[in-house]
Design an enzyme around this catalytic site. Structure first.
Site, mmCIF file in Angstrom:
data_model
loop_
_atom_site.group_PDB
_atom_site.id
_atom_site.type_symbol
_atom_site.label_atom_id
_atom_site.label_comp_id
_atom_site.label_asym_id
_atom_site.label_seq_id
_atom_site.Cartn_x
_atom_site.Cartn_y
_atom_site.Cartn_z
ATOM 1 C CD1 TRP A 130 27.739 27.831 -43.201
ATOM 2 C CD2 TRP A 130 25.899 27.462 -44.417
ATOM 3 N NE1 TRP A 130 26.661 27.907 -42.357
ATOM 4 C CE2 TRP A 130 25.530 27.677 -43.081
ATOM 5 C CE3 TRP A 130 24.911 27.214 -45.372
ATOM 6 C CZ2 TRP A 130 24.198 27.650 -42.663
ATOM 7 C CZ3 TRP A 130 23.586 27.189 -44.964
ATOM 8 C CH2 TRP A 130 23.240 27.406 -43.627
ATOM 9 C CG ASP A 211 23.856 30.702 -49.669
ATOM 10 O OD1 ASP A 211 23.144 31.621 -49.211
ATOM 11 O OD2 ASP A 211 24.330 29.799 -48.957
ATOM 12 C CE LYS A 247 24.928 34.982 -40.803
ATOM 13 N NZ LYS A 247 25.897 34.095 -40.246
HETATM 14 N N1 PLP Z 1 24.469 30.462 -46.460
HETATM 15 C C1 PLP Z 1 25.637 30.842 -45.965
HETATM 16 C C2 PLP Z 1 26.820 30.850 -46.865
HETATM 17 C C3 PLP Z 1 25.735 31.246 -44.643
HETATM 18 O O1 PLP Z 1 26.912 31.626 -44.176
HETATM 19 C C4 PLP Z 1 24.595 31.219 -43.828
HETATM 20 C C5 PLP Z 1 24.724 31.589 -42.429
HETATM 21 O O2 PLP Z 1 24.474 32.685 -42.147
HETATM 22 C C6 PLP Z 1 23.368 30.856 -44.410
HETATM 23 C C7 PLP Z 1 23.360 30.468 -45.721
HETATM 24 C C8 PLP Z 1 22.054 30.829 -43.763
HETATM 25 O O3 PLP Z 1 21.862 31.323 -42.535
HETATM 26 P P1 PLP Z 1 20.379 31.626 -42.056
HETATM 27 O O4 PLP Z 1 19.602 30.365 -42.230
HETATM 28 O O5 PLP Z 1 20.531 32.049 -40.657
HETATM 29 O O6 PLP Z 1 19.857 32.716 -42.917
HETATM 30 O O1 TYF Z 2 28.795 29.989 -40.833
HETATM 31 C C1 TYF Z 2 28.296 30.571 -39.872
HETATM 32 O O2 TYF Z 2 28.889 30.719 -38.817
HETATM 33 C C2 TYF Z 2 26.926 31.199 -40.022
HETATM 34 C C3 TYF Z 2 25.966 30.850 -38.939
HETATM 35 O O3 TYF Z 2 23.965 25.584 -38.806
HETATM 36 C C4 TYF Z 2 25.439 29.467 -38.940
HETATM 37 O O4 TYF Z 2 26.471 30.912 -41.277
HETATM 38 C C5 TYF Z 2 26.243 28.393 -38.652
HETATM 39 C C6 TYF Z 2 25.758 27.095 -38.597
HETATM 40 C C7 TYF Z 2 24.436 26.868 -38.835
HETATM 41 C C8 TYF Z 2 23.604 27.942 -39.116
HETATM 42 C C9 TYF Z 2 24.118 29.231 -39.177
#
Ligand code: PLP
Ligand code: TYF
Length: 400
Positions: A130, A211, A247
């Protein structure tokens, strides 16, 4: 002065939504960001979330500050969802849990803990991962390097490369692992492979750092999706987990998640928790209450909990059905003999198509399909009605 500040580059994932908004074509399709959409391609608020919110409104709960560690009922619920309510590590009080600002904020606090108490320790992250992981560790001044994960030849897991790189890292490194539904590849280790990964991590005195952003969303089962974390915990290992409810409960903008540190004793967990609070206080003082109350209410009420599980199965099921439909269309339409079955092997919200940057550009420029340039598409943003169109776009982009 401010005049000298240069322009920052757009976020490679969230920037895709900006470009999508500016496109006026009727055919346009946003498969960039990982956010669940209905078959009508509209955002979805879970019914059970609305019910919990109504209940909260009726109760007339106040808006007083939460403690630094967050809502107690949430912290209990979130650790139980992760480890399983009857897990000995909870009875032994070996887990330090504090509420965080969703997955991202939780990762950031955990990174600060590493920077402060493990100076010089490296975090190993998968290649690819990510996009925000690198930003988080860079900003926290935690050194990182990559381990092999994705094998473009098989569009599958490079398991031998992964193991070799984890072995080659300095003893006592942190190994960042996606608990389930790896983002962006959709490729997870098998249970046997998880055991071998745990063997090497133990051998090397590394610390696993999970994660968990998709619990319940990968298989449709909360327990099954936490099995990787539980396997490591059952071995008596110390570990870190960042959780997100963006999610699985669709609470994206509420920013609700948690940092869990599994320690070797209850005493250590008390000390670690005190330090997590010390890190959080100058960052944001205390976390927001609304989303945490929703989680605590949904998990705490058996009817709501069952409804949540049903809605998660519904969402995971819709994604699986468009995955199958996309595969069917690709197989039927592509006359080149290419084997598309890797799409069916991937799990979670995403599919890694294997399209390169130029091919991904063709998807967007010619077909108005918005996606990240690494070839990832979010199946959560695909409807059954658009599968055929998407298959045409992918085949055209592949062979041009
Ligand atoms: N880690 C991964 C692998 C993700 O895909 C995301 C996005 O959803 C996150 C962390 C963190 O997202 P959020 O800060 O919205 O919980
Ligand atoms: O990978 C994604 O699409 C989700 C959403 O800075 C996301 O994890 C994408 C980018 C970001 C925060 C959340």
């Amino acid at each position: 002065r401010f005049d000298n500040i240069t322009m920052a580059p757009p976020d490679p994932i969230l920037g895709v939504s900006e470009a999508f908004k500016a496109d006026t074509s009727d055919m346009k399709l946003n498969l960039g960001v990982g956010a669940y959409r209905t078959e009508e391609l509209q955002p979805y608020v879970l019914k059970v979330v609305k019910k919990a919110e109504n209940l909260m409104l009726e109760r007339g709960e106040n808006k007083e500050y939460l403690p630094i560690e967050g809502l107690a009922a949430f912290n209990k619920a979130t650790a139980e969802l992760l480890f399983g309510a009857d897990n000995p590590v909870l009875h032994q009080q070996r887990v330090a849990t504090i509420q965080g600002l969703s997955g991202t904020g939780s990762l950031r606090v955990a990174a600060a803990l590493i920077e402060r108490y493990f100076p010089g320790a490296k975090v190993l992250i998968s290649s690819p991962t990510w996009g925000n992981h690198k930003n988080i560790f860079n900003d926290a001044r935690v050194p990182w390097s990559e381990y092999r994960y994705y094998d473009p030849k098989t569009v599958g897991l490079d398991f031998d490369g992964m193991i070799a790189d984890i072995k080659a890292a300095p003893d006592g490194s942190f190994v960042l692992l996606h608990g389930c539904a790896h983002n962006p590849t959709g490729i997870d280790p098998t249970p046997e492979q998880w055991e071998k990964i745990a063997d090497v991590i133990q051998e090397k005195n590394h610390i696993p750092f999970f994660d968990v952003a998709y619990q319940g969303f990968a298989s449709g089962s909360l327990d099954e999706d936490a099995s990787s974390v539980r396997l490591f915990a059952a071995r008596g290992m110390e570990l870190l987990v960042a959780q997100s409810y963006s999610k699985n409960l669709g609470l994206y903008a509420e920013r609700v998640g948690a940092i869990n540190v599994l320690c070797s004793s209850a005493d250590a967990a008390v000390r670690v928790k005190s330090q997590l609070k010390r890190i959080a206080r100058p960052m944001y003082s205390n976390p927001p209450v609304h989303g945490a109350r929703i989680v605590a209410n949904v998990v705490g009420n058996p009817d709501f909990f069952n409804e949540w599980k049903e809605e998660m199965e519904m969402m995971a099921g819709r994604i699986k059905s468009v995955r199958q439909k996309l595969y069917n269309n690709l197989s039927a339409k592509d006359k080149s003999g290419k084997d598309w079955s890797f799409i069916l092997k991937q799990i979670g919200m995403f599919s890694f198509t294997g399209l390169n940057k130029a091919q991904s550009d063709n998807m967007t420029d010619k077909w108005h399909v918005y996606m990240t340039k690494d070839g990832r598409i979010s199946l959560a943003g695909l409807s059954a009605a658009k599968c055929e169109y998407l298959a045409d776009a992918i085949i055209d982009s592949y062979h041009n």
